[in-house]
Write a protein that holds these residues in place. Structure first.
Motif, mmCIF file in Angstrom:
data_model
loop_
_atom_site.group_PDB
_atom_site.id
_atom_site.type_symbol
_atom_site.label_atom_id
_atom_site.label_comp_id
_atom_site.label_asym_id
_atom_site.label_seq_id
_atom_site.Cartn_x
_atom_site.Cartn_y
_atom_site.Cartn_z
ATOM 1 N N ALA A 99 0.696 3.948 -3.041
ATOM 2 C CA ALA A 99 0.341 5.338 -2.746
ATOM 3 C C ALA A 99 1.449 6.285 -3.173
ATOM 4 O O ALA A 99 1.198 7.343 -3.769
ATOM 5 C CB ALA A 99 0.048 5.501 -1.251
ATOM 6 N N LYS A 116 0.825 -1.212 0.000
ATOM 7 C CA LYS A 116 0.000 0.000 0.000
ATOM 8 C C LYS A 116 0.858 1.259 0.000
ATOM 9 O O LYS A 116 0.555 2.229 -0.690
ATOM 10 C CB LYS A 116 -0.927 0.017 1.215
ATOM 11 C CG LYS A 116 -2.135 -0.889 1.094
ATOM 12 C CD LYS A 116 -3.034 -0.739 2.317
ATOM 13 C CE LYS A 116 -4.276 -1.608 2.197
ATOM 14 N NZ LYS A 116 -5.165 -1.468 3.374
ATOM 15 N N VAL A 132 -6.333 7.476 -0.520
ATOM 16 C CA VAL A 132 -5.171 7.256 0.344
ATOM 17 C C VAL A 132 -5.551 7.441 1.803
ATOM 18 O O VAL A 132 -5.230 6.612 2.660
ATOM 19 C CB VAL A 132 -4.022 8.214 -0.027
ATOM 20 C CG1 VAL A 132 -2.932 8.185 1.039
ATOM 21 C CG2 VAL A 132 -3.436 7.837 -1.373
#
Length: 403
Positions: free
Chosen positions: A10, A6, A176
């Protein structure tokens, strides 16, 4: 998707949007100059003002991210450069363009170091190089995305519509914020700070709190400046140099740009592997010396094949190192100032290195391509010397990467 992945996704997305935002100006510059009836120097000032915004935003948001959290401030930086980009499409004069590009620069400058800090704190030390390289490639994705959007939007809707695409990162920022948790390492550092009840020190000042730390910070600033100066000097002037020295057509220049960009992407991914396997000094040492040699030899390249293959090789080494700065800087400073350090050091390099094309242009005007390439080769030698001065333990115990 686990937390490590992640953070990479991002950060890659953030850098892609940042790269896209910055390149919009390059593609729209001719139309902006024509609409506002300005000269080339006045138009060129747009990029300089953006770089100044990046430096200020990098320092400001780096400090805020270290104090209030990575994810929270990261989303604010994305929102800021999205708003700045969209507002550029509403500008009615060049002064407004300057203002809105400065705002976009503030956000773009803050985003880079925070994303790199997130990745550095999520991945183990022996994999930070490749994780950092995955993120760094995002900037090249942004260039490609900007080129595709410009090709479709500029001829039909004009330059203003291109900048309205800047609202898209708002959606990304929301995703996000909703799906990415705060860095566990940062949260742990905050707990320890509360337990110790120590008075919080000036975060920017900690980059210069001893002679050793100051020397390391300055050495890294020089290395970052060389990285940006080399990239800008090559990408802005080399197509023109080759058109004059090799009789390269405009379409040939475009093919050279693609070839060099492909070399850069492969170089970044390769450098990440080198960094994890051989350590910082060996990886940077090999690529810096190879860059100096490749750039100097490239001045003697002839023929279409030599120009294209040589461009890819130069891109491979010279910009491959871009992938390592997040891991390098992030590993040399403790958690409580990691975003501040990464943003301040790299955005200083952006601000100063951004003036390199001016010097390259002066050299070309008064000398020749070989002298310009000798100047660029000399920059990489200077960076190599600075890299050799980095020592384990020169700032904090968190210097496992330098070996």
């Amino acid at each position: 998707m686990d937390y490590r992945k992640k953070t990479v996704v991002a950060s890659v997305a953030g850098l892609t949007l940042e790269g896209m935002d910055i390149m919009f100006i390059s593609f729209a510059m001719t139309m902006i100059i024509a609409e506002f009836h300005i000269d080339l120097a006045t138009g060129g000032l747009i990029s300089s003002i953006t770089n100044i915004g990046m430096l200020i935003g990098g320092i400001l948001f780096g400090v805020l991210a270290d104090k209030y959290g990575r994810v929270k401030v990261f989303t604010y930086t994305v929102l800021l450069f999205a708003v700045g980009t969209a507002l550029t499409g509403l500008a009615t004069n060049i002064e407004q363009v300057y203002l809105f590009r400065f705002i976009a620069g503030l956000g773009a400058g803050g985003e880079y170091g925070i994303g790199m800090a997130l990745v550095a704190e999520a991945w183990p030390k022996n994999k930070q190089g490749r994780a950092s390289s995955y993120v760094s490639v995002g900037a090249q994705y942004g260039v490609i995305l900007a080129a595709l959007l410009s090709a479709v939007i500029l001829p039909t809707l004009g330059w203003r519509a291109l900048f309205f695409v800047g609202v898209v990162p708002v959606i990304f920022a929301f995703i996000v914020r909703k799906n990415l948790d705060e860095s566990p390492e940062w949260l742990e550092a905050q707990k320890l700070k509360k337990v110790s009840n120590k008075r919080e020190k000036n975060k920017l000042g900690q980059l210069f709190n001893s002679s050793k730390t100051t020397f390391t910070t300055i050495a890294l600033m020089i290395m970052a400046t060389v990285q940006i100066a080399g990239y800008n000097g090559l990408m802005i002037w080399l197509p023109s140099m080759l058109q004059q020295s090799q009789g390269l057509s405009v379409s040939g220049s475009a093919l050279w740009t693609i070839s060099t960009a492909v070399g850069m992407i492969i170089g970044m991914l390769t450098f990440g592997q080198f960094l994890d396997r051989f350590g910082t000094k060996r990886a940077f040492g090999i690529f810096l010396l190879a860059s100096a040699c490749a750039v100097f030899i490239y001045a003697y390249a002839t023929g279409s094949a030599g120009v294209l293959i040589g461009g890819a090789i130069v891109g491979f080494f010279s910009n491959g190192m871009f992938a390592g700065y997040g891991a390098l800087i992030g590993g040399l400073y403790p958690t409580e100032i990691r975003s501040t350090a990464t943003n301040t050091i790299f955005n200083f390099g952006r601000a100063v290195g951004g003036f390199s094309p001016i010097l390259v242009g002066y050299i070309l005007q008064n000398y020749d391509m070989k002298m310009a390439m000798l100047y660029l080769a000399g920059l990489y030698i200077i960076s190599f010397v600075m890299m050799l001065t980095l020592k384990k333990g020169s700032t904090t115990p968190a210097t496992q990467l330098v070996n």
